[in-house]
Design a protein around this motif. Structure first.
Motif, short mmCIF file in Angstrom:
data_model
loop_
_atom_site.label_atom_id
_atom_site.label_comp_id
_atom_site.label_asym_id
_atom_site.label_seq_id
_atom_site.Cartn_x
_atom_site.Cartn_y
_atom_site.Cartn_z
N UNK A 185 9.41 2.63 -8.71
CA UNK A 185 9.17 1.75 -9.86
C UNK A 185 7.74 1.25 -9.89
N UNK A 186 7.18 0.94 -8.72
CA UNK A 186 5.78 0.48 -8.66
C UNK A 186 4.84 1.60 -9.09
N UNK A 187 5.10 2.82 -8.62
CA UNK A 187 4.29 3.96 -9.03
C UNK A 187 4.35 4.16 -10.54
N UNK A 188 5.54 4.07 -11.10
CA UNK A 188 5.71 4.25 -12.54
C UNK A 188 5.03 3.12 -13.31
N UNK A 202 -1.69 -1.50 -3.83
CA UNK A 202 -0.94 -1.84 -5.04
C UNK A 202 -0.60 -3.33 -4.97
N UNK A 203 -0.94 -4.05 -6.01
CA UNK A 203 -0.72 -5.48 -6.05
C UNK A 203 0.12 -5.83 -7.27
N UNK A 204 1.19 -6.54 -7.06
CA UNK A 204 2.02 -7.03 -8.16
C UNK A 204 1.80 -8.53 -8.30
N UNK A 205 1.40 -8.96 -9.47
CA UNK A 205 1.31 -10.37 -9.78
C UNK A 205 2.55 -10.76 -10.57
N UNK A 206 3.22 -11.81 -10.11
CA UNK A 206 4.51 -12.18 -10.68
C UNK A 206 4.47 -13.64 -11.09
N UNK A 207 4.92 -13.93 -12.29
CA UNK A 207 4.90 -15.29 -12.81
C UNK A 207 5.64 -16.24 -11.88
N UNK A 222 0.85 -1.19 0.00
CA UNK A 222 0.00 0.00 0.00
C UNK A 222 0.88 1.23 0.00
N UNK A 223 0.63 2.17 -0.92
CA UNK A 223 1.41 3.39 -0.93
C UNK A 223 0.95 4.35 0.16
N UNK A 224 -0.25 4.11 0.70
CA UNK A 224 -0.71 4.85 1.88
C UNK A 224 -1.72 3.97 2.61
#
Length: 269
Positions: free
Chosen positions: A114-117, A85-90, A44-46
């Motif tokens: 990098x996540x924001x971008x 913010x959720x990153x799904x990674x192979x 979470x960014x906030x």
């Protein structure tokens, strides 16, 4: 006040090798228990996130993220609301974090930027390969990440979860184990034993760590040091500053200024 569910996104396809999702989670909302056929980084960014899995339950601040390996059943929500913010990674690109169960790790200013971008450019055409380079940098950062013990453990369900929700919502609440035990229908000794068994901490230690989490959340949202101290139940600003310095190694002002400068510096072209 009961928690409400959030609908899972429709038309989900596997990441190849990474996807980024951005979503606002309202207060007392959560994604129902589920699993993925890929890894997930929860961040979470906030605001703060509650993450409950087969391996245990915890709360993380915007300083940290949780790595959830492929196949682990989990649910994610927020007691007070968060920018999720959720990153799904192979499955084959997880690196060192993939070994074992879920992991908590620090989010560096570079990884945050990098996540924001990646969120900003998600879904855009990648004619010049820029999005691909951002993806590779994120994966490199994740491969370098090392697990940390820093998190706020959380009871899975029941009376102790009610207790933790009440204290997290109102950190200035001064009721002790005897009063809480009476409210929850158990003795202070039984409460202490069950709390330690579920969280691995005493209620006093948990409260101290919870206040630190809430301090970072409130200060990061722009609240002043004096008002934060009062919101957290400290008798004076100096008592709060002392407690914060003891845990974090610097005053709240210095800590937040350094964090702001790091994020601004990493985000600058």
């Amino acid at each position: 006040m009961p928690w409400e569910t959030i609908d899972a996104p429709a038309g989900v396809t596997p990441p190849a090798p990474l996807k980024v999702r951005a979503q606002s989670i309202p207060a007392r909302h959560f994604f129902p228990e589920h699993s993925h056929q890929w890894h997930q980084m929860v961040y979470a960014i906030s605001g703060a996130l509650t993450v409950i899995s087969e391996a245990g339950s915890l709360v993380i601040s915007p300083e940290h993220a949780v790595w959830l390996p492929t196949g682990l059943r989990h649910r994610v929500g927020s007691l007070l609301g968060a920018e999720f913010r959720s990153l799904w990674i192979a499955d084959d690109t997880g690196g060192a974090l993939s070994a074992g169960g879920p992991r908590v790790f620090a989010v560096s200013p570079l990884l945050n930027a990098l996540i924001v971008e990646a969120t900003d450019i998600e879904g855009q055409a990648d004619d010049d390969g820029y999005a691909g380079r951002i993806t590779h940098l994120i994966l490199d950062q994740l491969r370098r990440a090392r697990p940390l013990p820093a998190a706020l453990p959380w009871p899975r369900d029941g009376a102790l979860a009610v207790l933790c929700e009440a204290l997290y919502t109102d950190p200035a609440n001064e009721r002790g184990p005897e009063e809480w035990g009476q409210a929850l229908g158990m003795s202070a000794r039984t409460l202490a034993r069950h709390f330690a068994a579920e969280t691995g901490m005493s209620l006093r230690s948990w409260r101290r760590r919870m206040r630190l989490f809430r301090a970072i959340e409130l200060l990061g949202g722009g609240m002043g040091v004096t008002r934060t101290a009062m919101e957290l139940g400290y008798g004076s600003t100096s008592a709060f500053v002392y407690a914060f310095r003891l845990e974090m190694g610097s005053s709240p002002q210095v800590y937040m200024r350094c964090r702001h400068d790091e994020l601004a510096g990493r985000a600058s072209p």
